[in-house]
Design an enzyme around this catalytic site. Structure first.
Site, short mmCIF file in Angstrom:
data_model
loop_
_atom_site.label_atom_id
_atom_site.label_comp_id
_atom_site.label_asym_id
_atom_site.label_seq_id
_atom_site.Cartn_x
_atom_site.Cartn_y
_atom_site.Cartn_z
N ASP A 170 -0.30 -5.90 0.44
CA ASP A 170 -1.58 -6.26 -0.15
C ASP A 170 -1.38 -7.57 -0.90
O ASP A 170 -0.37 -7.75 -1.58
CB ASP A 170 -2.05 -5.18 -1.14
N CYS A 214 0.86 -1.18 0.00
CA CYS A 214 0.00 0.00 0.00
C CYS A 214 0.90 1.23 0.00
O CYS A 214 1.78 1.36 0.86
CB CYS A 214 -0.91 0.00 1.22
#
Length: 162
Positions: free
Chosen positions: A60, A53
């Site tokens: 992620d 992120c």
């Protein structure tokens, strides 16, 4: 595939593979499509994709699906693995990841058609599943891209494992 088709590949069979720590499209390699007279799909399933992120630096996780109809050049799979791995420490939003991947593969191969679909695991109770596609302008694949985009996810699968 003939041995002459692999002469320019530097990663396939290389025992000294270097894993790039950040986004690296330069690692991608191609070989010649041996069936240029045919329209056919090649699909890659990447179930362990990770990126960061850009706001929080947290990882992620996603499954990414790449489907394409090759023209003259095809992506070599080991180079694609290394390319996908290079996102591991790269900060990018989910939508940016799929568009970067698609655009890099278009630049690399100039396929007849390509689509990239990511299914990210939820954060804060929301999962994001961006999809993008492209059809070569001036061909039937241009209209195919429009049709598939308009029909995309009209009948989504039942996901109960995330």
């Amino acid at each position: 595939m003939k041995q002459s088709d692999t002469k320019d590949l530097t990663l396939l069979g290389n025992q000294n593979t270097e894993y790039k720590a950040d986004y690296c499209p330069e690692v991608l390699e191609t070989f010649e499509n041996q069936h240029q007279e045919n329209n056919y799909f090649v699909k890659f399933n990447i179930p362990e994709f990770t990126s960061l992120c850009p706001m929080t630096g947290q990882p992620d996780f996603a499954a990414i699906y790449i489907s394409y109809i090759p023209d003259v050049r095809m992506v070599e799979s080991k180079s694609l693995k290394l390319y996908m791995f290079s996102f591991r420490n790269h900060g990018a939003y989910h939508e940016d990841c799929v568009n970067l991947i698609m655009n890099d593969l278009i630049d690399l191969m100039d396929p007849r058609y390509i689509e990239v679909w990511a299914k990210f695991t939820p954060r804060g109770g929301i999962s994001i599943d961006p999809y993008c596609n492209y059809g070569k302008p001036g061909t039937m694949f241009e209209q195919m891209a429009v049709n598939r985009l308009m029909q995309h996810d009209m009948y989504p699968e039942n996901i109960n494992n995330r």
